[in-house]
Scaffold this motif. Structure first.
Motif, short mmCIF file in Angstrom:
data_model
loop_
_atom_site.label_atom_id
_atom_site.label_comp_id
_atom_site.label_asym_id
_atom_site.label_seq_id
_atom_site.Cartn_x
_atom_site.Cartn_y
_atom_site.Cartn_z
N PRO A 268 2.53 -6.23 3.45
CA PRO A 268 2.30 -7.03 2.24
C PRO A 268 2.51 -8.51 2.54
CG PRO A 268 3.74 -5.17 1.78
CD PRO A 268 3.61 -5.25 3.27
N PRO A 465 9.32 -6.26 -2.26
CA PRO A 465 8.51 -6.40 -3.47
C PRO A 465 9.22 -7.12 -4.60
CG PRO A 465 9.43 -4.20 -3.37
CD PRO A 465 9.88 -4.90 -2.11
N TRP A 499 6.58 -6.83 -7.71
CA TRP A 499 5.23 -6.35 -7.42
C TRP A 499 5.28 -4.85 -7.19
CZ3 TRP A 499 7.18 -10.78 -4.92
CH2 TRP A 499 6.58 -11.97 -5.29
N ARG A 502 1.36 -2.23 -3.54
CA ARG A 502 1.63 -2.57 -2.14
C ARG A 502 1.22 -3.98 -1.79
NH1 ARG A 502 -1.32 0.49 2.96
NH2 ARG A 502 -0.44 -0.79 4.63
N PHE A 503 0.04 -4.42 -2.24
CA PHE A 503 -0.49 -5.71 -1.84
C PHE A 503 -0.36 -6.77 -2.93
CE2 PHE A 503 -2.84 -2.67 0.83
CZ PHE A 503 -2.43 -3.13 2.07
N HIS A 504 0.61 -6.60 -3.84
CA HIS A 504 0.98 -7.61 -4.82
C HIS A 504 -0.17 -7.95 -5.76
CE1 HIS A 504 4.45 -9.17 -2.04
NE2 HIS A 504 4.46 -7.86 -2.21
N PRO A 546 -7.02 -6.77 0.19
CA PRO A 546 -5.90 -6.41 1.06
C PRO A 546 -6.30 -6.50 2.51
CG PRO A 546 -6.85 -4.44 0.08
CD PRO A 546 -7.53 -5.62 -0.57
#
Length: 742
Positions: A268, A465, A499, A502-504, A546
């Motif tokens: 991430p 996160p 978040w 996973r990728f915000h 992503p």
């Protein structure tokens, strides 16, 4: 009548002579060859299917060429051009280019989405270039005024040698029964065929050569030594050993096997900032100079609430609920545009009316940020609020308020952020209403009597996160003699950003404002700051892409030597083998251990004799075949040979030295784990070479072949060491991600 018969007889005689080959080829008029081709003009001959392909941010048109067809290109020289080629699918393709009496061969790794460049330099005059490949491809010619880039392959023209004429070896006598009138050299005097496709030979059954005396398999060793021919200006034509006495050359099959594969999931991003109050990227009230990904669209919704007693006057009870809906987009890198509206509902028990509402206050803003270094970025933004006027339902043009902010970001570590904001607020909220309002209504409408100097400081730190942050903000009144620092709003914000994905893409924010000054309690106070304020916000980024997972493959190079066919006996019937010799172009001495490659998709590879430079191929049917030769310290060369119907077709190949040292290329890109390009220092201690990557992180450097370590270092990041095995002519891709030091 007699005149017509005579003219008809002349035409028939001319036609018969032309079919017999007695007349020369009819010349092409010079005007037709050079028609409308001025210097620098490029014309594509023929009709080709057009395909649109994405090239960066634009769409370009490519010509689709099928396998076996010649792509014709006319250019008025002198001119330099680049042929951008792509494949319909991934794979390696061999391109054959022909220009007049010159030809060249280039091997390219084709990709459907990435263009590969072939750099071509053409001399003055009209040039007709034919391009052919062993698989379908897309091509787009582009005229340039520069030298070839490291990623482009330069086309090196070589004279087209007539097949079998370069060796000029005496051909064996014709067997009985052969047609009378043919030349003794067979096909040697025919013109060269520069654009003929390669012919994949069909090897004979692989059996070991059995000696008539020892009755044991003969190992693939070097042929019997014979004295080297004298060096003269004429081509070398040495007799071959008698049939049955020469030793076979081993066929070498080179393949690359994947012995291991490891998939590394993309990490991430490391960025503690997110969606702020008005949609810009930042903490909450403090803006950041960073931006979302290009072409991202972010939608955010937030709610603020507080309830307090004795806020405006003693004994009152005041509560406020405020909501915002924001949308932000990034049309260009670093440029953000945001818009939204807010709804405010305030209720105070000590005033009449007790409830005030501000419905649909729209706002519009723009901001641009630029990252100068890995740890510093700056930006500027403009935000305008269009408040509602009379009865809280009409827009007030006189009450438009605008704030200008300058943001400075400091990032000592990728997971940390320190943002500083300095700006000015042109506050015209006092002009919204033309009738007096009570203090509760003024607070609900957000009316301030003076302009403000805006100051903000925010600190954030990311832990996976989760990213907690702390903000301090101040709005100092300007031009007001009756207001001091204690009368200006000052607040402290504590919050956390989470978040879940996973990728915000999806963000949840929870924060609380703590008022430090002008917190109310006096009905005559010019401004009021809530003693506390609870904030909840959710947002989603619809345009973020992503990063792809990284697949590391462990590839080994395997060489197999095997006997392709029986070299000890002469072939009979229609089969013929190419019997050649590889010599140095300058000295005429034989060159050993040369790889002779014949064929396209499944090539047959032969090695020349280490002492005499001779090689023998498998029997094959008559026709054209292309031979490509490779040797460390020499230039790659190719030659078209016309295999005759005789038992053997002789040929001599001359190779030119490249300086005696074989080289390869190491290229790639250096990035941080957050995707930031780094001008890192690349060092090769074994070669005593050091060079630095460019600002965009890319690098390319020629190095001597061998196995060695490559060190990639950058201040503030952990140095990485990569093991590289480089062979002659290889291009090793080395993409590196550096991790920050803890």
């Amino acid at each position: 009548m007699k005149g017509r018969l005579a003219l008809l007889s002349l035409l028939l005689l001319f036609l018969s002579l032309s079919l017999a080959g007695a007349l020369p080829e009819w010349p092409v008029p010079a005007r037709a060859a050079q028609r409308v081709l001025k210097p620098g003009k490029i014309v594509v001959r023929g009709r080709w299917p057009k395909r649109s392909r994405r090239a960066g941010k634009k769409t370009k048109t490519f010509y689709q060429v099928s396998v076996g067809r010649n792509f014709r290109l006319a250019a008025g020289g002198p001119v330099r051009l680049v042929l951008l080629v792509r494949g319909l699918r991934r794979g390696q393709a061999t391109f054959t280019l022909v220009k007049g009496t010159s030809q060249a061969s280039v091997t390219v790794d084709l990709h459907p989405a990435v263009s590969r460049g072939m750099y071509i330099a053409l001399e003055a005059g009209t040039n007709l270039v034919l391009v052919k490949a062993d698989r379908d491809f897309l091509v787009r010619p582009v005229k340039v005024r520069r030298r070839p880039l490291p990623s482009e392959q330069e086309v090196k023209w070589q004279p087209a040698t007539p097949p079998a004429a370069a060796a000029r070896q005496p051909a064996p006598p014709s067997p009985p029964g052969q047609g009378v009138g043919k030349k003794a050299t067979g096909e040697a005097d025919k013109p060269a065929l520069p654009a003929l496709p390669p012919l994949v030979p069909t090897p004979a059954p692989e059996k070991p050569v059995v000696s008539p005396v020892a009755k044991k398999p003969v190992a693939a060793t070097t042929p019997q030594t014979s004295p080297a021919p004298p060096t003269t200006g004429k081509p070398i034509a040495s007799p071959l050993p008698p049939a049955g006495q020469e030793k076979p050359a081993a066929r070498v099959q080179v393949e690359r096997r994947v012995v291991g594969e490891k998939r590394i999931s993309a990490k991430p991003p490391l960025d503690p900032s997110g969606v702020s109050m008005f949609g810009q990227r930042g903490l909450w009230r403090v803006w950041s100079s960073r931006s979302y990904q290009t072409r991202s669209v972010v939608v955010s919704s937030s709610v603020e609430f507080f309830k307090s007693s004795g806020f405006i006057t003693s004994g009152d009870s005041n509560q406020r609920l405020q909501g915002r809906l924001v949308a932000a987009g990034v049309p260009l890198p670093g440029l953000e545009i945001n818009a939204g509206f807010s709804i405010i509902s305030n209720q105070n028990t000590s005033f009449d009316p007790s409830e005030s509402q501000s419905i649909g206050d729209p706002f519009l803003g723009v901001r641009y940020g630029y990252q100068l270094t890995n740890w510093f970025a700056l930006g500027a933004g403009l935000q305008s609020v269009f408040p509602t006027g009379r009865k809280f339902s009409q827009l007030s043009t006189e009450g438009i308020s605008t704030r200008i902010l300058f943001a400075f970001d400091f990032m000592p570590l990728p997971e940390s952020l320190i943002s500083l904001n300095i700006g000015y607020h042109f506050d015209n909220s006092k002009r919204i209403f033309d009738y007096p309002l009570n203090p509760a209504q003024q607070f609900a409408a957000g009316i301030y009597p003076h302009d403000q100097l805006l100051l903000g400081l925010g600190v954030a730190w990311q832990f996976g996160p989760v990213a907690p942050f702390l903000e301090y903000g101040s709005a100092l009144a300007l031009g007001a003699s009756d207001m001091g620092f204690s009368d200006s709003p000052n607040w402290l914000t504590l919050g956390v950003r989470v978040w879940p994905l996973r990728f915000h893409d999806f963000q949840i924010l929870a924060a609380a404002d703590i008022g430090l000054s002008a917190t109310g309690g006096s009905e005559s106070a010019p401004t009021r700051t809530p003693p506390y304020n609870i904030i909840l916000s959710v947002s989603y980024d619809f345009g973020s892409t992503p990063p792809p997972d990284v697949v590391e493959r462990e590839v080994v190079r395997v060489e197999k030597k095997e006997m392709p066919c029986r070299m000890g006996s002469r072939p009979t019937g229609a089969g013929s083998r190419v019997v050649g010799r590889v010599v140095d172009a300058d000295t005429g001495k034989p060159i050993g251990s040369v790889r002779v490659v014949m064929g396209g998709k499944e090539p047959a590879i032969f090695l020349s004799d280490p002492e005499q430079g001779r090689f023998f191929t498998c029997p094959m049917s008559p026709g054209p075949v292309r031979l490509r030769v490779y040797r460390d310290g020499y230039r790659e060369d190719s030659q078209v040979v016309l295999v005759s119907d005789r038992p053997e077709t002789p040929v001599t190949i001359r190779m030119v030295r490249t300086g005696g040292v074989a080289h390869g290329t190491v290229k790639g890109t250096v990035r941080s784990v957050t995707g930031l390009t780094l001008p890192a220092l690349i060092s090769v201690p074994a070669r005593n070479v050091s060079f630095r990557a460019q600002r965009n992180g890319s690098f390319s450097h020629r190095l001597e072949t061998g196995s060695f370590d490559v060190l990639i270092s950058m201040p503030g990041y952990v140095t990485q060491r990569r093991k590289v095995k480089l062979e002659a002519g290889d291009v090793v891709i080395l993409n590196v991600e550096l991790y920050p030091k803890k």
